[in-house]
Enzyme design. Structure first.
Site, PDB file in Angstrom:
ATOM      1  CG  HIS A 217      -0.195   0.233   2.510  1.00  0.00           C
ATOM      2  ND1 HIS A 217       0.450  -0.791   3.144  1.00  0.00           N
ATOM      3  CD2 HIS A 217       0.016   1.340   3.253  1.00  0.00           C
ATOM      4  CE1 HIS A 217       1.033  -0.318   4.242  1.00  0.00           C
ATOM      5  NE2 HIS A 217       0.784   0.969   4.331  1.00  0.00           N
TER       6      HIS A 217
HETATM    7  C1  UD1 Z   1      -1.260   5.233   6.709  1.00  0.00           C
HETATM    8  C2  UD1 Z   1       0.156   5.563   7.195  1.00  0.00           C
HETATM    9  C3  UD1 Z   1       1.073   4.396   6.853  1.00  0.00           C
HETATM   10  C4  UD1 Z   1       0.536   3.089   7.372  1.00  0.00           C
HETATM   11  C5  UD1 Z   1      -0.876   2.885   6.834  1.00  0.00           C
HETATM   12  C6  UD1 Z   1      -1.485   1.591   7.340  1.00  0.00           C
HETATM   13  C7  UD1 Z   1       0.707   7.964   7.093  1.00  0.00           C
HETATM   14  C8  UD1 Z   1       1.527   8.970   6.403  1.00  0.00           C
HETATM   15  N1  UD1 Z   1       0.674   6.741   6.511  1.00  0.00           N
HETATM   16  O1  UD1 Z   1      -1.202   5.159   5.291  1.00  0.00           O
HETATM   17  O2  UD1 Z   1       2.338   4.627   7.448  1.00  0.00           O
HETATM   18  O3  UD1 Z   1       1.363   2.033   6.956  1.00  0.00           O
HETATM   19  O4  UD1 Z   1      -1.673   3.994   7.267  1.00  0.00           O
HETATM   20  O5  UD1 Z   1      -2.746   1.403   6.854  1.00  0.00           O
HETATM   21  O6  UD1 Z   1       0.118   8.259   8.104  1.00  0.00           O
HETATM   22  N2  UD1 Z   1      -8.846   4.973   3.454  1.00  0.00           N
HETATM   23  C9  UD1 Z   1     -10.079   4.397   3.573  1.00  0.00           C
HETATM   24  N3  UD1 Z   1     -10.510   4.049   4.821  1.00  0.00           N
HETATM   25  C10 UD1 Z   1      -9.774   4.256   5.935  1.00  0.00           C
HETATM   26  C11 UD1 Z   1      -8.515   4.869   5.796  1.00  0.00           C
HETATM   27  C12 UD1 Z   1      -8.063   5.210   4.551  1.00  0.00           C
HETATM   28  O7  UD1 Z   1     -10.778   4.185   2.600  1.00  0.00           O
HETATM   29  O8  UD1 Z   1     -10.230   3.901   7.043  1.00  0.00           O
HETATM   30  C13 UD1 Z   1      -8.346   5.321   2.103  1.00  0.00           C
HETATM   31  C14 UD1 Z   1      -8.644   6.725   1.709  1.00  0.00           C
HETATM   32  O9  UD1 Z   1      -8.953   6.751   0.374  1.00  0.00           O
HETATM   33  C15 UD1 Z   1      -7.325   7.435   1.941  1.00  0.00           C
HETATM   34  C16 UD1 Z   1      -6.316   6.336   1.636  1.00  0.00           C
HETATM   35  O10 UD1 Z   1      -6.952   5.136   2.068  1.00  0.00           O
HETATM   36  O11 UD1 Z   1      -7.178   8.552   1.140  1.00  0.00           O
HETATM   37  C17 UD1 Z   1      -5.024   6.517   2.353  1.00  0.00           C
HETATM   38  O12 UD1 Z   1      -5.229   6.667   3.775  1.00  0.00           O
HETATM   39  P1  UD1 Z   1      -4.190   7.505   4.683  1.00  0.00           P
HETATM   40  O13 UD1 Z   1      -4.570   7.464   6.091  1.00  0.00           O
HETATM   41  O14 UD1 Z   1      -3.949   8.837   4.063  1.00  0.00           O
HETATM   42  O15 UD1 Z   1      -2.834   6.761   4.498  1.00  0.00           O
HETATM   43  P2  UD1 Z   1      -2.516   5.221   4.395  1.00  0.00           P
HETATM   44  O16 UD1 Z   1      -2.105   4.938   2.996  1.00  0.00           O
HETATM   45  O17 UD1 Z   1      -3.585   4.393   5.004  1.00  0.00           O
END
Ligand code: UD1
Length: 389
Positions: A217
């Site tokens: 991811h």
């Molecule tokens: C975050 C952490 C990463 C960790 C990962 C584990 C940062 C910079 N990154 O990355 O270190 O390894 O979490 O999962 O903090 N989304 C959903 N549902 C959710 C959460 C996210 O659909 O509950 C989707 C959204 O489209 C969002 C994307 O996932 O834009 C990315 O989520 P985000 O929290 O920005 O970062 P992660 O890639 O999850």
């Protein structure tokens, strides 16, 4: 704050999936300390809401017995700047109204740096659990979060010996660094037996089968179509011999759809199935929904190989003695390579295929790094009680 009873008031911060298994044992260790000591640590759990889906958040609270958060800041997803700023705005209000003496942050996600920055400017002591890990790769947002959080933290708890050296090289004083071990492994050891009761292998039809487990991811791997495709090409080759189970992160799912990469996968356990033209029935990268903690641990424990770009999973495979191929050029957790089961393969197709073959044929190792013994949280509380005034 009840001045007569509580001498340390701590806000525990958790925001994203990899935080939940780290705060769970710390909350429990503080609770158990409070039950047998008159000098208390008052703790309040603040969920920033960075992750919010049932499978990315709530399920972990339920399975790990984490109490309901005192407050959920409900920030949700946004760009890094927006998400970080929103957490800061909302967390500052909580700090001002609750007036904690300390905040405790774990790991390296945006919630970690956002809350540390707020607390530090309000002169609230910052405690960082999992301090000092360095990939020395500033293209990873987590590396920036790690460096900055450590720079403004007052108490630094480390998981491996390399971390102390990194912190000292950055000018941190040795007297604020405590090598306590790995809280994520506290959670793993506690739930290892319970995870065996999960029926996830039956649900996916894997009982008794040989399979590899994949997590992928990182923005550097999935946001670039060429790199993502290159990794998938390697996985298709590996999958010919060993089917690959892929609990797919929402970020990666979004990119699969955006880039039209659905054909690389067999979609299982999805409420909506993708109608993909030209799907190859023999594709053995099997995409499933993100799993809860226990189901994932069961999948991990029974796999013959793990392919991942996660940080924590490199540590979990090390403790479980499962060969791990990390789909990155570097790792902030070098002990998983020197003492564990991990190798770095980067994102080149042939390198990944070679690394997987070599890992599958190497003898099983079981070398657990120092202090990854299930007692890291107890050691943290042993240190914290010295700061109770
Ligand atoms: C975050 C952490 C990463 C960790 C990962 C584990 C940062 C910079 N990154 O990355 O270190 O390894 O979490 O999962 O903090 N989304 C959903 N549902 C959710 C959460 C996210 O659909 O509950 C989707 C959204 O489209 C969002 C994307 O996932 O834009 C990315 O989520 P985000 O929290 O920005 O970062 P992660 O890639 O999850």
């Amino acid at each position: 704050m009840n001045e007569g009873v509580f001498f340390m008031k701590l806000l525990n911060v958790a925001g994203a999936r990899p935080n939940f298994m780290k705060v769970a044992p710390i909350i429990e260790a503080i609770e158990s300390y409070n039950n047998s000591n008159s000098k208390k640590i008052e703790q309040l759990l603040i969920h920033t809401g960075q992750h919010y889906d049932q499978n990315m958040s709530r399920l972990f609270f339920h399975e790990l017995g984490i109490p309901e958060p005192y407050v959920n800041l409900e920030v949700g997803s946004a760009s890094h700047a927006e998400q970080t700023a929103e957490i800061m705005k909302r967390f500052e209000k909580i700090c001002v109204s609750e007036r904690p003496t300390h905040i405790l942050v774990v790991g390296d996600v945006n919630s970690t740096i956002a809350c540390s920055l707020v607390a530090s400017k309000l002169r609230i002591s910052v405690i960082h659990v999992e301090a000092g890990l360095r990939s020395f790769d500033r293209s990873m947002p987590e590396e920036i979060n790690r460096v900055l959080t450590d720079a403004i933290s007052d108490i630094l708890f480390t998981t491996e010996e390399s971390a102390k050296e990194n912190l000292c090289n950055e000018g941190k004083s040795e007297k604020n660094i405590y090598f306590v071990g790995n809280v994520m492994i506290d959670t793993l050891l506690k739930h290892k037996e319970k995870a065996k009761t999960s029926n996830v292998l039956n649900r996916i039809g894997l009982q008794g089968s040989r399979y590899a487990l994949l997590t992928l991811h990182r923005p550097s791997n999935v946001d670039d179509k060429k790199i993502f495709t290159q990794i998938l090409e390697a996985l298709l080759l590996i999958g010919k011999d060993t089917p690959i189970i892929f609990p797919i992160h929402p970020r990666s799912l979004m990119k699969v759809i955006e880039y039209g990469l659905e054909k690389y996968f067999n979609w299982m356990l999805y409420e909506r199935s993708f109608s993909v033209s030209g799907i190859n029935e023999n594709n053995r990268i099997i995409a499933i929904q993100p799993q809860g903690y226990l189901d994932f641990l069961q999948l991990l424990s029974n796999s013959v190989l793990v392919l991942t770009d996660s940080g924590g999973i490199q540590e979990e495979t090390t403790v479980l003695g499962i060969p791990c191929v990390t789909l990155r050029e570097n790792t902030e957790r070098p002990i998983t390579i020197t003492k564990g089961t991990n190798v770095l393969a980067g994102t080149d197709r042939d390198n990944i295929v070679r690394a997987a073959a070599s890992q599958l044929s190497s003898p099983k190792m079981n070398l657990v790094p120092p202090l990854w013994d299930g007692k890291a949280s107890e050691r943290i509380v042993d240190v914290l009680k010295c700061f109770i005034k």
